[in-house]
Design a protein around this motif. Structure first.
Motif, PDB file in Angstrom:
ATOM      1  N   ASP A  98     -63.380 -27.828  34.865  1.00 23.70           N
ATOM      2  CA  ASP A  98     -63.843 -29.452  35.465  1.00 23.70           C
ATOM      3  C   ASP A  98     -62.343 -29.581  36.288  1.00 23.70           C
ATOM      4  OD1 ASP A  98     -65.066 -30.102  33.382  1.00 23.70           O
ATOM      5  OD2 ASP A  98     -63.881 -30.358  31.989  1.00 23.70           O
ATOM      6  N   LEU A  99     -62.645 -30.710  37.242  1.00 23.75           N
ATOM      7  CA  LEU A  99     -62.200 -30.897  38.144  1.00 23.75           C
ATOM      8  C   LEU A  99     -61.609 -32.505  38.320  1.00 23.75           C
ATOM      9  CD1 LEU A  99     -60.495 -30.975  41.184  1.00 23.75           C
ATOM     10  CD2 LEU A  99     -63.101 -31.895  41.871  1.00 23.75           C
ATOM     11  N   LEU A 100     -60.214 -32.721  37.446  1.00 23.22           N
ATOM     12  CA  LEU A 100     -59.727 -34.601  37.426  1.00 23.22           C
ATOM     13  C   LEU A 100     -58.864 -34.543  38.714  1.00 23.22           C
ATOM     14  CD1 LEU A 100     -58.675 -33.973  34.052  1.00 23.22           C
ATOM     15  CD2 LEU A 100     -61.016 -35.006  34.468  1.00 23.22           C
ATOM     16  N   ARG A 101     -58.553 -35.772  38.882  1.00 21.42           N
ATOM     17  CA  ARG A 101     -57.834 -36.410  39.266  1.00 21.42           C
ATOM     18  C   ARG A 101     -56.420 -37.220  39.556  1.00 21.42           C
ATOM     19  NH1 ARG A 101     -60.640 -38.859  45.015  1.00 21.42           N
ATOM     20  NH2 ARG A 101     -59.473 -38.285  46.954  1.00 21.42           N
ATOM     21  N   PHE A 109     -54.801 -33.282  41.776  1.00 24.88           N
ATOM     22  CA  PHE A 109     -55.856 -32.495  41.156  1.00 24.88           C
ATOM     23  C   PHE A 109     -55.081 -32.400  40.317  1.00 24.88           C
ATOM     24  CE2 PHE A 109     -57.960 -34.200  45.387  1.00 24.88           C
ATOM     25  CZ  PHE A 109     -58.680 -34.830  45.100  1.00 24.88           C
ATOM     26  N   GLN A 168     -68.824 -38.982  33.465  1.00 20.48           N
ATOM     27  CA  GLN A 168     -67.545 -38.197  34.108  1.00 20.48           C
ATOM     28  C   GLN A 168     -66.465 -39.875  33.437  1.00 20.48           C
ATOM     29  OE1 GLN A 168     -67.214 -36.295  36.591  1.00 20.48           O
ATOM     30  NE2 GLN A 168     -69.571 -35.867  35.518  1.00 20.48           N
ATOM     31  N   GLU A 264     -58.668 -38.772  36.426  1.00 19.78           N
ATOM     32  CA  GLU A 264     -59.956 -39.523  36.011  1.00 19.78           C
ATOM     33  C   GLU A 264     -60.748 -38.683  37.321  1.00 19.78           C
ATOM     34  OE1 GLU A 264     -61.371 -40.824  39.098  1.00 19.78           O
ATOM     35  OE2 GLU A 264     -59.760 -40.835  40.358  1.00 19.78           O
ATOM     36  N   ALA A 265     -62.176 -38.722  37.068  1.00 20.70           N
ATOM     37  CA  ALA A 265     -62.954 -37.892  37.666  1.00 20.70           C
ATOM     38  C   ALA A 265     -63.657 -38.502  38.185  1.00 20.70           C
ATOM     39  CB  ALA A 265     -64.344 -36.814  36.512  1.00 20.70           C
ATOM     40  N   ILE A 268     -64.088 -39.050  42.533  1.00 19.95           N
ATOM     41  CA  ILE A 268     -65.533 -37.917  43.169  1.00 19.95           C
ATOM     42  C   ILE A 268     -66.152 -37.682  43.391  1.00 19.95           C
ATOM     43  CG2 ILE A 268     -65.013 -35.430  42.322  1.00 19.95           C
ATOM     44  CD1 ILE A 268     -62.641 -35.877  40.910  1.00 19.95           C
ATOM     45  N   ALA A 273     -67.967 -33.435  38.951  1.00 16.61           N
ATOM     46  CA  ALA A 273     -66.751 -33.022  38.575  1.00 16.61           C
ATOM     47  C   ALA A 273     -66.470 -32.436  36.795  1.00 16.61           C
ATOM     48  CB  ALA A 273     -65.237 -33.978  38.794  1.00 16.61           C
ATOM     49  N   PHE A 274     -66.695 -33.258  36.399  1.00 17.96           N
ATOM     50  CA  PHE A 274     -66.676 -33.274  34.586  1.00 17.96           C
ATOM     51  C   PHE A 274     -67.453 -32.488  33.971  1.00 17.96           C
ATOM     52  CE2 PHE A 274     -66.470 -35.138  30.649  1.00 17.96           C
ATOM     53  CZ  PHE A 274     -64.737 -34.207  30.074  1.00 17.96           C
TER      54      PHE A 274
END
Length: 276
Positions: A98-101, A109, A168, A264-265, A268, A273-274
């Protein structure tokens, strides 16, 4: 003649039943052994073929600060890495990425990565998609990077969510806690209730994910990975009975320290991202 025949038949049936007892017992044992396993005290079965099958034993939480003028390049590079990680033919040991901001700093990130084991994580670093990411780093696009390594093999199977996540999250948190060493068993019982309730859509409909990880070095340090549809869903979570089990444990002095990352995602682009 009829009476004698009936007597012989009954006797033969009883003899056959006694002889078959060991075989019946063995058959039942094999039948139950073939069913999905439940951890002691677990509230959640681990279904065969679930998104986390096999269950991971290795995790990594990565915090990154990206140069503001390289954000587009960063998202392209990490999209390539994430896509490759989720392709079992390319990266079979990677189970989740997962990528989160960060909610307060748009240049910060977080990666959330789950692997079958150390070998799976090592093989990931030899893939072409991982090289896309390392090439971006080598180009100077990363201001800073910090890595936290975790494990789940010492925790019960319920610690990781096996059901898919849908959507997301506009709200996600990574909570770091240090627990009183003499209260670890109680802590795990409380977290089992909180995690189980969070994964029950009837009780916590806006919760997308709840995982529990353990630090690889500090044995009384743990991480909660929580994702929610939005802030309203996260607020509802804190009104639930299962959350209050955790809040009561904190109030009783079971927690030495706590730190929360808010992420949060939803901002993006592309909806990738999620991981579902």
């Amino acid at each position: 003649g009829v009476s004698c025949s009936r007597t012989v038949y009954t006797h033969m049936s009883l003899t056959w039943n006694k002889a078959m007892v060991p075989f019946v017992a063995l058959s039942l044992l094999l039948l139950f052994a073939a069913q999905p396993l439940r951890d002691a005290g677990s509230t959640e079965l681990v279904p065969a073929g679930s998104p986390l099958d096999p269950l991971p034993s290795w995790a990594e939480l990565v915090t990154l600060e990206i140069k503001p003028d390289r954000l587009d390049d960063f998202l392209k590079a990490i999209n390539a890495d994430v896509s490759g990680c989720r392709d079992k033919s390319l990266d079979p040991g990677c189970l989740r990425f997962d990528l989160l901001r960060d909610r307060d700093d748009p240049d910060k990130f977080y990666f959330y990565e789950l692997y079958v084991d150390d070998d799976g994580a090592a093989k990931h670093k030899n893939t072409a998609h991982y090289k896309v990411w390392t090439d971006f780093k080598a180009s100077g696009g990363v201001v800073s990077q910090a890595v936290t390594r975790c494990e789940m093999s010492s925790l019960p199977e319920w610690s990781l969510q096996t059901s898919p996540s849908d959507g997301q999250p506009a709200c996600a948190v990574v909570v770091t806690v240090e627990i009183q060493p003499d209260r670890l068993e109680e802590f795990l019982r409380v977290l089992q209730e909180d995690a189980g309730g969070s994964r029950d859509k009837a009780l916590d409909p806006g919760a997308l994910r709840f995982d529990l990880l353990r630090d690889r070095e500090v044995r009384n340090k743990f991480y909660f990975y929580e994702a929610y549809v939005d802030d309203a869903a996260a607020a509802h979570h804190k009104t639930t009975k299962h959350y209050h089990a955790w809040a009561d444990f904190k109030a009783s002095g079971g927690v030495l320290s706590q730190a929360v990352i808010k992420a949060e995602a939803a901002s993006i682009p592309g909806g990738w991202a999620f991981q579902p």
